[in-house]
Design a protein around this motif. Sequence first.
Motif, short mmCIF file in Angstrom:
data_model
loop_
_atom_site.label_atom_id
_atom_site.label_comp_id
_atom_site.label_asym_id
_atom_site.label_seq_id
_atom_site.Cartn_x
_atom_site.Cartn_y
_atom_site.Cartn_z
N TYR A 38 0.83 -1.21 0.00
CA TYR A 38 0.00 0.00 0.00
C TYR A 38 0.87 1.25 0.00
CZ TYR A 38 -3.67 -3.22 1.62
OH TYR A 38 -4.55 -4.25 1.74
N GLU A 39 0.33 2.32 -0.61
CA GLU A 39 1.03 3.61 -0.61
C GLU A 39 0.19 4.63 0.15
OE1 GLU A 39 3.34 4.71 -3.73
OE2 GLU A 39 4.11 2.66 -3.49
N VAL A 40 0.87 5.61 0.73
CA VAL A 40 0.14 6.65 1.47
C VAL A 40 -0.70 7.48 0.50
CG1 VAL A 40 0.39 8.78 2.77
CG2 VAL A 40 1.78 6.80 3.36
N PRO A 41 -2.02 7.56 0.71
CA PRO A 41 -2.88 8.34 -0.18
C PRO A 41 -2.75 9.83 0.09
CG PRO A 41 -4.19 7.42 1.59
CD PRO A 41 -2.77 6.95 1.80
N THR A 42 -2.84 10.63 -0.97
CA THR A 42 -2.76 12.09 -0.77
C THR A 42 -4.04 12.78 -1.20
OG1 THR A 42 -1.71 12.27 -2.92
CG2 THR A 42 -0.26 12.24 -1.00
N THR A 43 -4.95 12.06 -1.83
CA THR A 43 -6.25 12.67 -2.15
C THR A 43 -7.35 11.73 -1.65
OG1 THR A 43 -6.48 11.54 -4.25
CG2 THR A 43 -5.33 13.66 -4.28
N PHE A 97 -4.52 13.12 7.26
CA PHE A 97 -5.69 12.81 6.45
C PHE A 97 -5.58 13.50 5.09
CE2 PHE A 97 -10.04 12.66 5.04
CZ PHE A 97 -10.51 11.47 5.55
N PRO A 98 -5.83 12.77 4.00
CA PRO A 98 -5.55 13.34 2.67
C PRO A 98 -6.43 14.54 2.32
CG PRO A 98 -6.71 11.25 2.49
CD PRO A 98 -6.33 11.40 3.93
N GLU A 99 -5.96 15.23 1.29
CA GLU A 99 -6.64 16.43 0.81
C GLU A 99 -7.98 16.07 0.17
OE1 GLU A 99 -5.46 18.48 -3.18
OE2 GLU A 99 -4.16 19.25 -1.60
N ILE A 100 -8.99 16.91 0.38
CA ILE A 100 -10.27 16.69 -0.29
C ILE A 100 -10.52 17.79 -1.31
CG2 ILE A 100 -12.78 16.58 0.04
CD1 ILE A 100 -12.27 15.22 2.72
N ASP A 101 -10.25 19.03 -0.90
CA ASP A 101 -10.44 20.17 -1.80
C ASP A 101 -9.07 20.82 -2.01
OD1 ASP A 101 -10.85 22.64 -2.91
OD2 ASP A 101 -12.65 23.10 -1.72
#
Lengths: 318, 442
Positions: free
Chosen positions: B184-189, B311-315
């Motif tokens: 797994y990779e760290v999610p950014t979005t 916690f990844p970006e949403i906007d």
Amino acid sequence: MSDLPLIQADRAVPPPAATPTTGGRRRRLRLLSRTDRVVITLMVLVPLLLVTAFIWLPAAATVVLSATDWDGIGPLNEIDFVGARNYSDVVNIYPPFVPAIQNNLLWLAVLFLVATPFGMFLAVLLDKELKGSRFYQTALYLPVVLSLALIGFVWQLLYSRDQGLINAVFGSSIDWYGDSNVNIWAVMIASGWRHVGYIMLLYLAGLKGVDPSLREAAAVDGASESRTFFRVVFPVLRPINVIVLVVTVIESLRAFDLVWVVNKGRNGLELISALVTQNVVGEASRIGFGSALATIMLVVSLVFITIYLATVMRENRQ
Amino acid sequence: MSRPRSQAEYLARLVPPSVAGINRRSLLAGAAGTGALLGTGLLAGCGDDSGSGGSSKDVSLGSNQSDPKPKDVVAKIADGFKTSSGVQVAVNTVDHNTFQENINNYLQGKPDDVFTWFAGYRMRFFASKGLAGDISDVWGKLSGYSDAFKKASTGDDGKQYFVPATYYPWAVFYRKSVWKQYGYEVPTTLDQFTALGARMKGDGLTPIAFADKDGWPAMGTFDILNLRINGYQFHIDLMAGKEAWTSDKVKKVFDTWAGLLPLHQPDSLGRTWQEAAQSLQQKKSGMYLLGLFVGQQFSNEEQDDLDFFTFPEIDPSIGAKALDAPIDGYMMARKPKNEDNARKLLEYLGSKDPADITVKNDPATLVANTGADVSGYTALQKKAAELVGSATEIAQFLDRDTRPDFASTVIIPAIQQFIKNPKDIGGLTSSIENQKKSIFTD
């Protein structure tokens, strides 16, 4: 075997807190020395003062505060009165209120219709002097000695969804404490488990006091075991029945610690007492709003208290 | 309602306050007498009640650090102050929860000169009610605090009322070994995050461990979603009652959350955070959004296997730079018996020496002062400090950013209701808004 005439049997056993008739008491008072009179006066006055200070005044203050929006901060003279706003908020916009009323009534119904008869049944069984009845008696009474908070812990070990005994044994994944359709019943079982022992003991004490000659007479007349119980023993136990009834009502109105331990009385375990505590105690400090809830609880309790007192008074008059 | 830092504290707080301490109604009955009893008898029982205004050689500190380790840290800090200034600190330690439950009475009674508290709305509320002392002059002498910490110490009137001491961030925790095993990779979005969750499901893991039996853990999820979707300012205004819960912005938060709920561990309302953390520890769950204290559920050997990402970006226009990092620290009473010493003590508490003492003795927390020697941090602590250091804004967690009565009596049941039934967002938000209007009118 007592040789009392059987006529005595259809008179109820004198109630445990028998008070002499007023006429008798007056005559006895005159026989008292001054010291005795002072002692008696003090014995009446001191508890009266204590009860007034710690029960009646706070209760009155609660009713008054329920018409304010006080948050516990600032002097008493700066309290704003908001009339019946707290009450309209409780009824109209406070989601936990209706479930709490329902749960309190459900609690009463279950304790009264399930736990109490079961406790009586156990008492009758134990009264038969079975082998090892001492052991059963102790085992069944044990939960009454434990505090409900502790009982909450004990049952948590059984009910936990991921690590609890019940789900481990049956391989189920029921969320006993978290599913709001299930948890009230789960908690009720835990609370009933305790209540059964309590009622059993009260009843056992009552059964021990039943004159054996009554049963013998019933047996001579050819009554069956169950008929003897319902027609002879049960009516004789009337004072105990009244106590059991009152205890059950009080226990179900007082129900609090168990749900508080489980989840602070939220998510399906709402009870009025828990809502009052949530609002008044601690940081929330919604004194006014919490007092309104407490006042509602007081009114509900008064209904039952009135019924009980009316019954008792009517009996005394007879 | 702070986070329990240990199993013991968690268990201790299960005891209803009515049993543990005080029945508020008795206060109304006994009015002054009981008030004095609560204000001083309970909280300052072992303090210096000389009544002569105290000598110039002492100062009292009311502390809620009742666990052995933090308590030891406070004692060492008090010794350090005595060494540096010659002033004796009388420390009155009260059980963490009791302290918090009785804070209103405490501050209106005879509080200690300096007391422990948290940054956030509640701190500003006490400041605006005149229950805390203005310590802007002390701040003039402090160094080593980032602007975010200064902002978190400032009252509504622009003056400082609070000295930060320790903090910890909320982030998404995971086990390195599990992620390595599955690649797994760290999610950014958010899309990557959702895709990752779907992959974890396919691999037979619960994507996101989740527990909300006690009502507060899910607040962390609401906070971070609101910070990512609507930004810090909206979040703070919403918490302060200035924004409507019925607005589309809030509905969007719940909508997004409803979309993520299938990735969360089911039946969360019967699970404690400890149990959820154990599912992460047992490699049954892939990740868990919680505070740094999640590490308590891992053995010493496993600590190195624990890692986190924010916690990844949403906007994209808002980014992923804001986060929850509750700050604990110190405040001064409105009328300290010994004002000079109280200010001296606060200045000392804001210096780097106490921070050094904390780093040496308490691995479960981070220190706010950047001047401290943090070579003693674990890898996880270092990373957590970097994360908070790079944050543009720091929120204090929902129950510290808003009125406590609103947080505990409205938001907790509302969020639990949402978890049970994520479909009725309209009804839920209008119910919150109605109650908010009633509570925030005071």
